[in-house]
Motif scaffolding. Structure first.
Motif, PDB file in Angstrom:
ATOM      1  N   GLY A 214       0.825  -1.213   0.000  1.00  0.00           N
ATOM      2  CA  GLY A 214       0.000   0.000   0.000  1.00  0.00           C
ATOM      3  C   GLY A 214       0.852   1.253   0.000  1.00  0.00           C
ATOM      4  O   GLY A 214       0.577   2.226  -0.725  1.00  0.00           O
ATOM      5  N   TRP A 215       1.890   1.255   0.834  1.00  0.00           N
ATOM      6  CA  TRP A 215       2.827   2.383   0.919  1.00  0.00           C
ATOM      7  C   TRP A 215       3.444   2.650  -0.449  1.00  0.00           C
ATOM      8  O   TRP A 215       3.586   3.805  -0.877  1.00  0.00           O
ATOM      9  N   GLY A 216       3.815   1.563  -1.140  1.00  0.00           N
ATOM     10  CA  GLY A 216       4.480   1.707  -2.436  1.00  0.00           C
ATOM     11  C   GLY A 216       3.589   2.339  -3.488  1.00  0.00           C
ATOM     12  O   GLY A 216       4.047   3.161  -4.287  1.00  0.00           O
ATOM     13  N   LEU A 217       2.300   1.959  -3.517  1.00  0.00           N
ATOM     14  CA  LEU A 217       1.387   2.569  -4.487  1.00  0.00           C
ATOM     15  C   LEU A 217       1.298   4.071  -4.272  1.00  0.00           C
ATOM     16  O   LEU A 217       1.331   4.856  -5.233  1.00  0.00           O
ATOM     17  N   ILE A 218       1.189   4.485  -3.015  1.00  0.00           N
ATOM     18  CA  ILE A 218       1.104   5.922  -2.718  1.00  0.00           C
ATOM     19  C   ILE A 218       2.380   6.634  -3.149  1.00  0.00           C
ATOM     20  O   ILE A 218       2.338   7.691  -3.801  1.00  0.00           O
ATOM     21  N   TRP A 219       3.547   6.064  -2.810  1.00  0.00           N
ATOM     22  CA  TRP A 219       4.823   6.699  -3.149  1.00  0.00           C
ATOM     23  C   TRP A 219       4.966   6.868  -4.663  1.00  0.00           C
ATOM     24  O   TRP A 219       5.365   7.937  -5.148  1.00  0.00           O
ATOM     25  N   LEU A 220       4.631   5.816  -5.413  1.00  0.00           N
ATOM     26  CA  LEU A 220       4.768   5.882  -6.869  1.00  0.00           C
ATOM     27  C   LEU A 220       3.886   6.978  -7.461  1.00  0.00           C
ATOM     28  O   LEU A 220       4.332   7.750  -8.329  1.00  0.00           O
ATOM     29  N   GLN A 221       2.638   7.080  -6.995  1.00  0.00           N
ATOM     30  CA  GLN A 221       1.756   8.090  -7.569  1.00  0.00           C
ATOM     31  C   GLN A 221       2.138   9.495  -7.106  1.00  0.00           C
ATOM     32  O   GLN A 221       1.945  10.468  -7.848  1.00  0.00           O
ATOM     33  N   MET A 222       2.712   9.617  -5.923  1.00  0.00           N
ATOM     34  CA  MET A 222       3.229  10.926  -5.510  1.00  0.00           C
ATOM     35  C   MET A 222       4.338  11.392  -6.449  1.00  0.00           C
ATOM     36  O   MET A 222       4.393  12.570  -6.835  1.00  0.00           O
ATOM     37  N   GLN A 223       5.224  10.465  -6.832  1.00  0.00           N
ATOM     38  CA  GLN A 223       6.302  10.841  -7.756  1.00  0.00           C
ATOM     39  C   GLN A 223       5.737  11.231  -9.109  1.00  0.00           C
ATOM     40  O   GLN A 223       6.187  12.199  -9.739  1.00  0.00           O
ATOM     41  N   GLU A 224       4.757  10.485  -9.579  1.00  0.00           N
ATOM     42  CA  GLU A 224       4.164  10.769 -10.887  1.00  0.00           C
ATOM     43  C   GLU A 224       3.477  12.127 -10.921  1.00  0.00           C
ATOM     44  O   GLU A 224       3.550  12.851 -11.920  1.00  0.00           O
ATOM     45  N   PHE A 225       2.794  12.490  -9.812  1.00  0.00           N
ATOM     46  CA  PHE A 225       2.002  13.715  -9.804  1.00  0.00           C
ATOM     47  C   PHE A 225       2.783  14.902  -9.250  1.00  0.00           C
ATOM     48  O   PHE A 225       2.234  16.002  -9.116  1.00  0.00           O
ATOM     49  N   GLY A 226       4.054  14.687  -8.897  1.00  0.00           N
ATOM     50  CA  GLY A 226       4.915  15.794  -8.495  1.00  0.00           C
ATOM     51  C   GLY A 226       4.587  16.389  -7.147  1.00  0.00           C
ATOM     52  O   GLY A 226       4.763  17.604  -6.954  1.00  0.00           O
ATOM     53  N   VAL A 227       4.109  15.572  -6.196  1.00  0.00           N
ATOM     54  CA  VAL A 227       3.845  16.071  -4.850  1.00  0.00           C
ATOM     55  C   VAL A 227       4.776  15.365  -3.867  1.00  0.00           C
ATOM     56  O   VAL A 227       5.258  14.255  -4.121  1.00  0.00           O
ATOM     57  N   THR A 228       5.031  16.028  -2.740  1.00  0.00           N
ATOM     58  CA  THR A 228       5.959  15.478  -1.760  1.00  0.00           C
ATOM     59  C   THR A 228       5.279  15.383  -0.396  1.00  0.00           C
ATOM     60  O   THR A 228       4.321  16.100  -0.106  1.00  0.00           O
ATOM     61  N   GLY A 229       5.810  14.492   0.428  1.00  0.00           N
ATOM     62  CA  GLY A 229       5.282  14.318   1.765  1.00  0.00           C
ATOM     63  C   GLY A 229       5.853  13.059   2.389  1.00  0.00           C
ATOM     64  O   GLY A 229       6.457  12.229   1.718  1.00  0.00           O
ATOM     65  N   ASP A 230       5.674  12.919   3.687  1.00  0.00           N
ATOM     66  CA  ASP A 230       6.132  11.744   4.427  1.00  0.00           C
ATOM     67  C   ASP A 230       4.944  10.821   4.662  1.00  0.00           C
ATOM     68  O   ASP A 230       3.940  11.214   5.274  1.00  0.00           O
ATOM     69  N   ILE A 231       5.070   9.569   4.185  1.00  0.00           N
ATOM     70  CA  ILE A 231       3.988   8.600   4.300  1.00  0.00           C
ATOM     71  C   ILE A 231       4.162   7.808   5.590  1.00  0.00           C
ATOM     72  O   ILE A 231       5.216   7.195   5.817  1.00  0.00           O
TER      73      ILE A 231
END
Length: 296
Positions: A214-231
């Motif tokens: 689950g963590w990985g899906l969020i991280w990948l889409q954050m990179q794609e959409f150009g947003v940053t944050g700590d999961i």
């Protein structure tokens, strides 16, 4: 409990080769030394031992380019009918994948053809006749490369390195990314590295693989959409549906763009995801998790 190890000491190598001889050569009146060949020096050797160090099974993998041969597979008579042969084949296959092998080959005795067929091998022709009287069948198994990712494989490689560098348990568990489509994300783990006392997957490992998926899906889409944050994980609930005896594969789906966009305004985000972990083709566990993304 049994574990797969690499024979390293002189005593381990002696026991390893002795079992090869006793099970694969001695019954046909072959002398000591006949259990070895010219490829042993360059091959990858594995053996299975119990908690007391007693040897239960052996197997060898010889890699040549993108092809590898499994040979000298044997399970001690008093350890048979416990699935150890299947686990040894899986362990050798895992080594082959790590070496970038695309195809496994072997020459199986006729009585072992059914076993290797269950392990995913296919008969492709006649093999050699050992000692002038033991016919073999040539069998192969095609291995799908781990990183045949259909969408953003470079991000998946970056995530894989991040996990192994920052979350060492992911490396110990043998967790690998096997697919990302932009909305569907899949991982697998090495079953042999995550066994419990009952020879099935440890419940804590099942939970960990689900959380990371689950963590990985969020991280990948954050990179794609150009947003940053700590999961971080805010909450998790898991239902164990059946023992995981086969290769554990976890899968999660979701398109998270709209949910992630508040990060651009410095807002905290909460995302709910459902992850399913499979034992082969059977559902083994269902995980529901709440992840919180803190803006940086």
């Amino acid at each position: 409990m049994y574990r797969v190890v690499t024979p390293q000491t002189d005593a381990e190598l002696e026991a390893y080769y002795r079992l090869r001889w006793e099970l694969l050569r001695k019954p046909w009146q072959q002398p000591r030394g006949s259990e070895r060949d010219e490829f042993d020096e360059y091959a990858l050797h594995r053996m299975m031992v119990d908690d007391d160090g007693r040897l239960a099974a052996v197997g060898r993998l010889y890699v040549s380019g993108d092809e590898a041969q499994i040979r000298f597979m044997a399970v001690a008579p008093d350890c048979r009918d416990q699935g150890l042969g299947t686990r040894m084949v899986q362990a050798l296959e895992q080594v082959a994948r790590q070496q970038g092998v695309r195809r496994l080959v072997m020459n199986a005795r006729e009585e072992a053809v059914a076993f290797y067929s269950r392990c995913g091998f296919t008969v492709v022709g006649e093999g050699p006749i050992s000692f002038g009287k033991i016919p073999h069948r040539q069998m192969i198994k095609t291995l799908t490369p781990i990183h045949q990712i259909s969408h953003r494989p470079e991000l998946c490689d970056e995530l894989q390195r991040l996990w192994h560098r920052r979350i060492p348990i992911s490396d110990k568990m043998g967790i690998k990314i096997i697919q990302y489509t932009g909305s569907r994300f899949k991982t697998k783990a090495n079953l042999n590295a995550n066994l419990n006392l009952h020879e099935s997957m440890f419940a804590g490992s099942i939970y960990s693989q689900c959380v990371l998926t689950g963590w990985g899906l969020i991280w990948l889409q954050m990179q794609e959409f150009g947003v940053t944050g700590d999961i971080v994980q805010g909450h998790g609930d898991i239902k164990y549906l059946t023992p995981v005896w086969d290769e554990p594969t976890a899968e999660v789906q979701g398109r998270l763009r709209e949910q992630l966009m508040p990060l651009q305004r410095g807002e905290r985000v909460k995302i709910e995801l459902d992850v399913t972990l499979y034992s082969g083709d059977t559902k083994g566990a269902r995980f529901s998790g709440r992840y919180v993304i803190l803006p940086q």
